[in-house]
Motif scaffolding. Sequence first.
Motif, PDB file in Angstrom:
ATOM      1  N   ILE A  73       3.608  -9.348  21.411  1.00 11.40           N
ATOM      2  CA  ILE A  73       4.580 -10.425  21.188  1.00 11.40           C
ATOM      3  C   ILE A  73       5.661 -10.388  22.265  1.00 11.40           C
ATOM      4  CG2 ILE A  73       6.438 -11.228  19.649  1.00 11.40           C
ATOM      5  CD1 ILE A  73       4.562 -10.440  17.294  1.00 11.40           C
ATOM      6  N   ALA A  74       6.182  -9.201  22.553  1.00 11.38           N
ATOM      7  CA  ALA A  74       7.224  -9.069  23.577  1.00 11.38           C
ATOM      8  C   ALA A  74       6.718  -9.534  24.943  1.00 11.38           C
ATOM      9  CB  ALA A  74       7.720  -7.631  23.653  1.00 11.38           C
ATOM     10  N   SER A  75       5.492  -9.176  25.264  1.00 11.50           N
ATOM     11  CA  SER A  75       4.902  -9.586  26.536  1.00 11.50           C
ATOM     12  C   SER A  75       4.747 -11.107  26.597  1.00 11.50           C
ATOM     13  CB  SER A  75       3.541  -8.907  26.719  1.00 11.50           C
ATOM     14  OG  SER A  75       2.908  -9.368  27.884  1.00 11.50           O
ATOM     15  N   ALA A  76       4.285 -11.703  25.514  1.00  9.39           N
ATOM     16  CA  ALA A  76       4.107 -13.155  25.471  1.00  9.39           C
ATOM     17  C   ALA A  76       5.453 -13.875  25.548  1.00  9.39           C
ATOM     18  CB  ALA A  76       3.352 -13.556  24.203  1.00  9.39           C
ATOM     19  N   ALA A 119       3.189  -1.586  16.229  1.00  9.13           N
ATOM     20  CA  ALA A 119       3.721  -1.392  17.578  1.00  9.13           C
ATOM     21  C   ALA A 119       2.885  -2.152  18.604  1.00  9.13           C
ATOM     22  CB  ALA A 119       3.776   0.090  17.924  1.00  9.13           C
ATOM     23  N   GLN A 120       1.580  -2.113  18.431  1.00  9.71           N
ATOM     24  CA  GLN A 120       0.672  -2.814  19.348  1.00  9.71           C
ATOM     25  C   GLN A 120       0.930  -4.318  19.318  1.00  9.71           C
ATOM     26  OE1 GLN A 120      -1.479  -0.971  21.070  1.00  9.71           O
ATOM     27  NE2 GLN A 120      -3.022  -2.344  21.821  1.00  9.71           N
ATOM     28  N   SER A 147       0.838  -1.201   0.000  1.00  9.02           N
ATOM     29  CA  SER A 147       0.000   0.000   0.000  1.00  9.02           C
ATOM     30  C   SER A 147       0.869   1.244   0.000  1.00  9.02           C
ATOM     31  CB  SER A 147      -0.893  -0.002   1.248  1.00  9.02           C
ATOM     32  OG  SER A 147      -1.558   1.224   1.367  1.00  9.02           O
ATOM     33  N   ASN A 148       0.434   2.243  -0.730  1.00  7.28           N
ATOM     34  CA  ASN A 148       1.150   3.519  -0.700  1.00  7.28           C
ATOM     35  C   ASN A 148       0.310   4.579   0.007  1.00  7.28           C
ATOM     36  OD1 ASN A 148      -0.843   4.020  -2.531  1.00  7.28           O
ATOM     37  ND2 ASN A 148       0.513   4.680  -4.189  1.00  7.28           N
ATOM     38  N   ALA A 149      -0.677   4.122   0.781  1.00  3.64           N
ATOM     39  CA  ALA A 149      -1.567   5.038   1.500  1.00  3.64           C
ATOM     40  C   ALA A 149      -0.801   5.773   2.601  1.00  3.64           C
ATOM     41  CB  ALA A 149      -2.727   4.263   2.113  1.00  3.64           C
ATOM     42  N   ASP A 150      -1.186   7.007   2.800  1.00  4.12           N
ATOM     43  CA  ASP A 150      -0.598   7.828   3.855  1.00  4.12           C
ATOM     44  C   ASP A 150      -1.464   7.696   5.099  1.00  4.12           C
ATOM     45  OD1 ASP A 150       0.714   9.657   5.412  1.00  4.12           O
ATOM     46  OD2 ASP A 150      -0.011  11.413   4.328  1.00  4.12           O
ATOM     47  N   ASP A 151      -1.351   6.548   5.763  1.00  4.09           N
ATOM     48  CA  ASP A 151      -2.226   6.321   6.903  1.00  4.09           C
ATOM     49  C   ASP A 151      -1.818   7.125   8.128  1.00  4.09           C
ATOM     50  OD1 ASP A 151       0.009   4.869   7.742  1.00  4.09           O
ATOM     51  OD2 ASP A 151      -1.234   3.325   8.684  1.00  4.09           O
ATOM     52  N   GLU A 152      -0.652   7.707   8.121  1.00  6.41           N
ATOM     53  CA  GLU A 152      -0.205   8.516   9.261  1.00  6.41           C
ATOM     54  C   GLU A 152      -1.056   9.772   9.429  1.00  6.41           C
ATOM     55  OE1 GLU A 152       2.089   7.407  11.419  1.00  6.41           O
ATOM     56  OE2 GLU A 152       2.218   5.629  10.156  1.00  6.41           O
ATOM     57  N   HIS A 153      -1.726  10.192   8.390  1.00 15.96           N
ATOM     58  CA  HIS A 153      -2.544  11.401   8.460  1.00 15.96           C
ATOM     59  C   HIS A 153      -4.027  11.108   8.247  1.00 15.96           C
ATOM     60  CE1 HIS A 153       1.539  12.802   7.493  1.00 15.96           C
ATOM     61  NE2 HIS A 153       1.234  13.704   8.394  1.00 15.96           N
ATOM     62  N   ASP A 154      -4.403   9.855   8.381  1.00 15.71           N
ATOM     63  CA  ASP A 154      -5.785   9.438   8.201  1.00 15.71           C
ATOM     64  C   ASP A 154      -6.527   9.593   9.521  1.00 15.71           C
ATOM     65  OD1 ASP A 154      -8.196   8.273   7.652  1.00 15.71           O
ATOM     66  OD2 ASP A 154      -7.386   6.289   7.173  1.00 15.71           O
ATOM     67  N   PRO A 155      -7.523  10.464   9.574  1.00 10.30           N
ATOM     68  CA  PRO A 155      -8.237  10.682  10.831  1.00 10.30           C
ATOM     69  C   PRO A 155      -9.230   9.575  11.173  1.00 10.30           C
ATOM     70  CG  PRO A 155      -9.205  12.014   9.119  1.00 10.30           C
ATOM     71  CD  PRO A 155      -8.005  11.335   8.518  1.00 10.30           C
ATOM     72  N   GLU A 156      -9.357   8.577  10.328  1.00 10.32           N
ATOM     73  CA  GLU A 156     -10.384   7.552  10.491  1.00 10.32           C
ATOM     74  C   GLU A 156      -9.980   6.367  11.347  1.00 10.32           C
ATOM     75  OE1 GLU A 156     -13.564   7.661   9.525  1.00 10.32           O
ATOM     76  OE2 GLU A 156     -13.128   9.712   8.928  1.00 10.32           O
ATOM     77  N   GLY A 157      -8.839   6.362  11.927  1.00 12.83           N
ATOM     78  CA  GLY A 157      -8.508   5.199  12.752  1.00 12.83           C
ATOM     79  C   GLY A 157      -7.028   5.084  13.025  1.00 12.83           C
ATOM     80  N   SER A 158      -6.652   3.909  13.506  1.00 10.35           N
ATOM     81  CA  SER A 158      -5.261   3.687  13.877  1.00 10.35           C
ATOM     82  C   SER A 158      -4.384   3.585  12.638  1.00 10.35           C
ATOM     83  CB  SER A 158      -5.140   2.418  14.711  1.00 10.35           C
ATOM     84  OG  SER A 158      -5.514   1.298  13.954  1.00 10.35           O
ATOM     85  N   THR A 159      -3.131   3.844  12.824  1.00 14.45           N
ATOM     86  CA  THR A 159      -2.176   3.788  11.725  1.00 14.45           C
ATOM     87  C   THR A 159      -1.535   2.410  11.669  1.00 14.45           C
ATOM     88  OG1 THR A 159      -0.336   4.488  13.105  1.00 14.45           O
ATOM     89  CG2 THR A 159      -1.636   6.229  12.051  1.00 14.45           C
ATOM     90  N   ILE A 160      -0.933   2.119  10.531  1.00 11.92           N
ATOM     91  CA  ILE A 160      -0.226   0.850  10.390  1.00 11.92           C
ATOM     92  C   ILE A 160       0.919   0.785  11.397  1.00 11.92           C
ATOM     93  CG2 ILE A 160       1.225  -0.524   8.839  1.00 11.92           C
ATOM     94  CD1 ILE A 160      -0.585   0.471   6.536  1.00 11.92           C
TER      95      ILE A 160
END
Length: 111
Positions: free
Chosen positions: A61-64, A55-56, A37-50
Amino acid sequence: MPTDHRGRLTERRAALEERLRALRATRGEIIAASASSNADDEHDPEGSTIAYDRAQVGALIASAEHEREELDAALARIEDGTHGVCERCGRPIPAARLEVRPAARTCVGCG
């Protein structure tokens, strides 16, 4: 030992391995989706970013992985006969604590 701590620890570890496989698959899907994808999700107000999603999942994974290390250490303590003994004060860890936290390293007072 009245309770089968080895069995409980082994079952928890097996469930944890399954959770780790699923989390790693999810992380792979996120990475694959972002690569195609070449979407600019960092500036998308509709939800979380990639980046946030990665990171989530990375934190989960680190916790597990940390939990797996704790379970492995508890299994090693069973093998060497020190499971159920507080690593700080040397007193027995109460059975009720081990029922709730079978990988506990310390008694309630030291924990």
